[in-house]
Structures are given as structure tokens and as C-alpha cells.
Design an enzyme around this catalytic site. Structure first.
Site, PDB file in Angstrom:
ATOM      1  N   GLY A  35       0.856  -1.178   0.000  1.00 10.04           N
ATOM      2  CA  GLY A  35       0.000   0.000   0.000  1.00 10.04           C
ATOM      3  C   GLY A  35       0.886   1.220   0.000  1.00 10.04           C
ATOM      4  O   GLY A  35       1.833   1.304   0.799  1.00 10.04           O
ATOM      5  N   SER A  38       1.236   3.126   3.483  1.00  4.48           N
ATOM      6  CA  SER A  38       1.920   2.350   4.525  1.00  4.48           C
ATOM      7  C   SER A  38       3.365   2.082   4.135  1.00  4.48           C
ATOM      8  O   SER A  38       4.254   1.996   5.005  1.00  4.48           O
ATOM      9  CB  SER A  38       1.183   1.044   4.817  1.00  4.48           C
ATOM     10  OG  SER A  38       1.064   0.246   3.657  1.00  4.48           O
ATOM     11  N   ASN A  39       3.647   1.954   2.826  1.00  3.53           N
ATOM     12  CA  ASN A  39       5.043   1.835   2.395  1.00  3.53           C
ATOM     13  C   ASN A  39       5.841   3.053   2.844  1.00  3.53           C
ATOM     14  O   ASN A  39       6.955   2.939   3.374  1.00  3.53           O
ATOM     15  CB  ASN A  39       5.129   1.721   0.868  1.00  3.53           C
ATOM     16  CG  ASN A  39       4.566   0.435   0.316  1.00  3.53           C
ATOM     17  OD1 ASN A  39       4.286  -0.507   1.052  1.00  3.53           O
ATOM     18  ND2 ASN A  39       4.383   0.398  -0.996  1.00  3.53           N
ATOM     19  N   ASN A 167       0.325   9.235  -7.695  1.00  2.45           N
ATOM     20  CA  ASN A 167       0.143   7.774  -7.678  1.00  2.45           C
ATOM     21  C   ASN A 167      -1.064   7.348  -8.506  1.00  2.45           C
ATOM     22  O   ASN A 167      -1.979   6.687  -8.007  1.00  2.45           O
ATOM     23  CB  ASN A 167      -0.011   7.291  -6.237  1.00  2.45           C
ATOM     24  CG  ASN A 167       1.159   6.423  -5.793  1.00  2.45           C
ATOM     25  OD1 ASN A 167       1.624   5.579  -6.540  1.00  2.45           O
ATOM     26  ND2 ASN A 167       1.617   6.644  -4.579  1.00  2.45           N
ATOM     27  N   ARG A 169      -3.645   5.467 -10.574  1.00  2.00           N
ATOM     28  CA  ARG A 169      -4.028   4.068 -10.769  1.00  2.00           C
ATOM     29  C   ARG A 169      -5.224   4.021 -11.710  1.00  2.00           C
ATOM     30  O   ARG A 169      -6.362   4.196 -11.299  1.00  2.00           O
ATOM     31  CB  ARG A 169      -4.374   3.402  -9.432  1.00  2.00           C
ATOM     32  CG  ARG A 169      -3.232   3.313  -8.441  1.00  2.00           C
ATOM     33  CD  ARG A 169      -2.186   2.305  -8.874  1.00  2.00           C
ATOM     34  NE  ARG A 169      -1.167   2.109  -7.851  1.00  2.00           N
ATOM     35  CZ  ARG A 169      -0.053   2.825  -7.746  1.00  2.00           C
ATOM     36  NH1 ARG A 169       0.171   3.794  -8.603  1.00  2.00           N
ATOM     37  NH2 ARG A 169       0.823   2.579  -6.794  1.00  2.00           N
ATOM     38  N   LYS A 226       9.858  12.700 -10.375  1.00  2.00           N
ATOM     39  CA  LYS A 226      10.656  11.467 -10.416  1.00  2.00           C
ATOM     40  C   LYS A 226      10.938  11.073 -11.863  1.00  2.00           C
ATOM     41  O   LYS A 226      10.024  10.995 -12.685  1.00  2.00           O
ATOM     42  CB  LYS A 226       9.900  10.350  -9.691  1.00  2.00           C
ATOM     43  CG  LYS A 226       9.752  10.585  -8.190  1.00  2.00           C
ATOM     44  CD  LYS A 226       8.787   9.609  -7.544  1.00  2.00           C
ATOM     45  CE  LYS A 226       7.346  10.024  -7.798  1.00  2.00           C
ATOM     46  NZ  LYS A 226       6.371   9.206  -7.041  1.00  2.00           N
ATOM     47  N   GLY A 258       9.069   4.210  -5.739  1.00  2.00           N
ATOM     48  CA  GLY A 258       8.563   5.577  -5.632  1.00  2.00           C
ATOM     49  C   GLY A 258       8.170   5.948  -4.216  1.00  2.00           C
ATOM     50  O   GLY A 258       8.356   7.093  -3.787  1.00  2.00           O
ATOM     51  N   ASP A 259       7.646   4.978  -3.481  1.00  2.00           N
ATOM     52  CA  ASP A 259       7.278   5.224  -2.082  1.00  2.00           C
ATOM     53  C   ASP A 259       8.527   5.396  -1.227  1.00  2.00           C
ATOM     54  O   ASP A 259       8.571   6.229  -0.322  1.00  2.00           O
ATOM     55  CB  ASP A 259       6.423   4.074  -1.553  1.00  2.00           C
ATOM     56  CG  ASP A 259       5.141   3.892  -2.354  1.00  2.00           C
ATOM     57  OD1 ASP A 259       4.587   4.902  -2.814  1.00  2.00           O
ATOM     58  OD2 ASP A 259       4.709   2.742  -2.523  1.00  2.00           O
TER      59      ASP A 259
END
Length: 320
Positions: A35, A38-39, A167, A169, A226, A258-259
Site C-alpha cells: 500500500g 503504509s510503504n 500515484n 491508478r 521522479k 517511488g514510495d
């Protein structure tokens, strides 16, 4: 409780195989978690920061596993909510080659998608120096999107810096649905961390400088774009420039890099480093993460990061 960073969003149980075969030929799986938020939280905790993460979890074995795992990494999970109304989501990772990885999500109608704005602990969010958000959460449901906007409202009222990672998706929503929401969230953030491909999707521009120009709402915002193996482009009201990436001998699993990068940039800024130094730290962590399989397994501890920087002649003064 005083936090360096507060964050929230959906974390799922990840099932992956170490065999490079299609999923239909995979018969054994490793259970992990994944996730974006959480990462980042675990990445920051391993770097020595006080971090809080919360979500709405299914009152099931997977929900309990997620909370225990994240809490075991030193992240505060005291604001997690459990529900009997929906299950904890899961997803599967298919590795055909180290660079050809497919992800299959089973998250529609999940517990996290039921999160509501009135379930946020405003005092908890207001206790943080930074609020980290991603563009995944508003894509989960209308109520989750409202929770994101409420969190931003609270953060602004309390003087908490808002860090936003788009992010994107497209398995959760179309670019037509995503674009106006992401643009609005970007313009409300203090620090924005898009990938160059995400910037292209949102703005139509291909160059990092032009992407930032199209996204920037005011001069006080900090942007870090990035660029994958090439590193990153950064700009704020005082300076701008490129920071090259670190050499990676073998890419084992790019998911989560990325996290890790986001955690590094935020860690550097929390330590009072310059934006250039913080981006360099993010690049170092991203390079470490891609060398290990799993979303969080490769996130380094501070001693590992120091060694990486030292090996590249850029060791930072840790007492700063």
C-alpha cells in the site's frame, strides 16, 4: 502524541511468487503487504521518524495481519478502524521477468473504500508536521475522496505541511475522472511528488520543467518530479535543478521504489536538509528498494542509507 508524519490509505495483502511464470502456473504464494501510504510510513519509521498510519480494515484475518505488521515496523496504528461491512482487499503480483511485472487487484468494495470523513481524528492529523496523501485514496470511493479533502482542510487549519503523490491508478478510475481531482489536490499541496509519466498524463507536457509550470498553483510550492533511473528534477521558490540517480546493478522488483523515494525526500526535509540533499536521499533509497522483492522488504534503515551515500561520496551529516 506528536508525529513527524501522518498518512492514511488502503493497504492490501499481497500474494506473490518468486517464480518467473504466469499466475495460472503459480501454485505457491508468499503473503506480504502492499500500500503506497503504509510503504511510505514504514520507510520513514525505519529512518527514525515518528509516523502514524491509519485505514479502515476488514474485521478479518487479513485486516488484523496488516495492522500487526505495520505496527511491528514501529508505525503508530492506533487510529485504524475495523468494519464487518466489507473485507480487506488483496492483490496478486505476477513476475514474468524482473522488468515485466503485472499486478491484479481485488479491491472493489473493500473495507478501505468505506472510510468516511467523519471518522478522521482531527487532533491526530493536526499533531503531525507533515500529512502525506496519495491519489489512490480519492479513487477508492466518494466517501474516501471526501476523507482526503477533510484531512487537507484540517492540515491547513493546523499548519501541517501537505505532501501529495499523484500515484495514478487507472485500474481504479479513468484519466478523465482522475485529472480534475488530481489537479485540485496538487494545487492544495505544499510538496508534490509526481512521476514524469504521471505529469505527462495530467498536463500533456513531456519536460519536467513544463510539467511543473502547468501544475504549480503558487511560488511557495515544492515540486520533485521522479525520472526513474535518471534521478529527479526539483524546484521551489529558491532553487531548481536535477539530481542524478544511483547506479543499480540489478533491478529485482521496481514496485515500491517511488514510495521509498517519497520517504527519503520527506526524511531529508524533516531533518532540515536542503531540497537538493533531500532528493539525493530519495534517489538513494529508491535505488536500494529496487534490489529487493516486495513492497516494503527493501526499505532501508538509516545505517544502510548512510553507507549508500558514503559509497557514492555524498554522505550527509547525520546530526543536522
Amino acid at each position: 502524541m506528536t508525529l513527524d508524519v501522518a498518512t492514511f490509505g488502503e493497504t492490501m495483502v499481497l500474494f506473490s511468487s518468486d517464480r518467473l511464470v504466469p499466475l495460472e502456473y503459480t501454485h505457491q504464494f508468499y503473503k506480504q503487504i502492499g500500500g503506497a501510504e503504509s510503504n511510505v510510513a514504514i520507510g520513514l519509521a525505519r529512518l527514525g521518524h515518528q509516523v502514524g498510519w491509519f485505514s479502515k480494515l476488514g474485521n478479518d484475518p487479513f485486516g488484523r495481519y496488516i495492522e500487526k505488521f505495520i505496527r511491528g515496523e514501529g508505525v503508530d496504528t492506533s487510529r485504524c478502524i475495523y468494519t464487518d461491512q466489507a473485507p480487506t482487499a488483496v492483490f496478486f503480483k505476477e513476475k514474468l521477468t524482473p522488468k515485466n511485472i503485472n499486478v491484479y487487484y481485488y479491491r472493489k468494495g473493500s473495507a478501505a473504500s468505506l472510510l468516511r470523513a467523519d471518522e478522521l481524528d482531527e487532533t491526530y492529523i493536526g499533531s503531525a508536521k507533515m500529512l502525506h496523501l496519495s491519489g489512490i485514496t480519492p479513487a477508492l470511493s466518494q466517501s474516501a475522496k471526501e476523507a482526503v479533502y477533510k484531512a487537507i482542510e484540517v492540515a491547513k487549519a493546523k499548519g501541517v505541511k501537505i505532501v501529495f503523490d499523484p500515484n495514478i491508478r487507472l485500474k481504479l478510475w479513468s484519466i478523465e475522472e482522475a485529472k480534475p481531482v488530481l489537479l485540485d489536490l496538487i494545487r492544495q499541496a505544499d510538496i508534490v511528488l509526481p512521476g514524469v509519466e504521471e505529469g505527462q498524463l495530467i498536463t500533456g507536457e513531456t519536460q519536467p520543467e513544463k510539467i511543473v509550470d502547468a501544475l504549480r498553483a503558487h511560488e511557495q510550492q515544492t515540486f520533485v518530479v521522479k525520472l526513474g533511473a535518471k534521478g529527479a528534477y526539483y524546484t521551489n521558490s529558491q532553487e531548481k535543478g536535477y539530481v542524478p540517480g544511483f547506479t543499480v546493478e540489478e533491478v529485482v522488483d521496481p514496485v515500491g521504489a517511488g514510495d521509498g523515494f517519497a520517504a527519503g525526500v520527506m526524511s531529508g526535509l524533516l531533518r532540515g536538509w536542503t531540497i537538493q540533499e533531500a532528493v539525493r536521499l530519495g534517489n538513494a533509497i529508491g535505488a536500494i528498494v529496487v534490489g529487493v522483492s516486495g513492497d516494503v522488504e527493501g526499505l532501508p534503515y538509516w545505517a544502510e542509507v548512510q553507507q549508500k551515500l558514503e559509497d557514492n561520496g555524498t554522505r550527509q551529516d547525520v546530526v543536522r
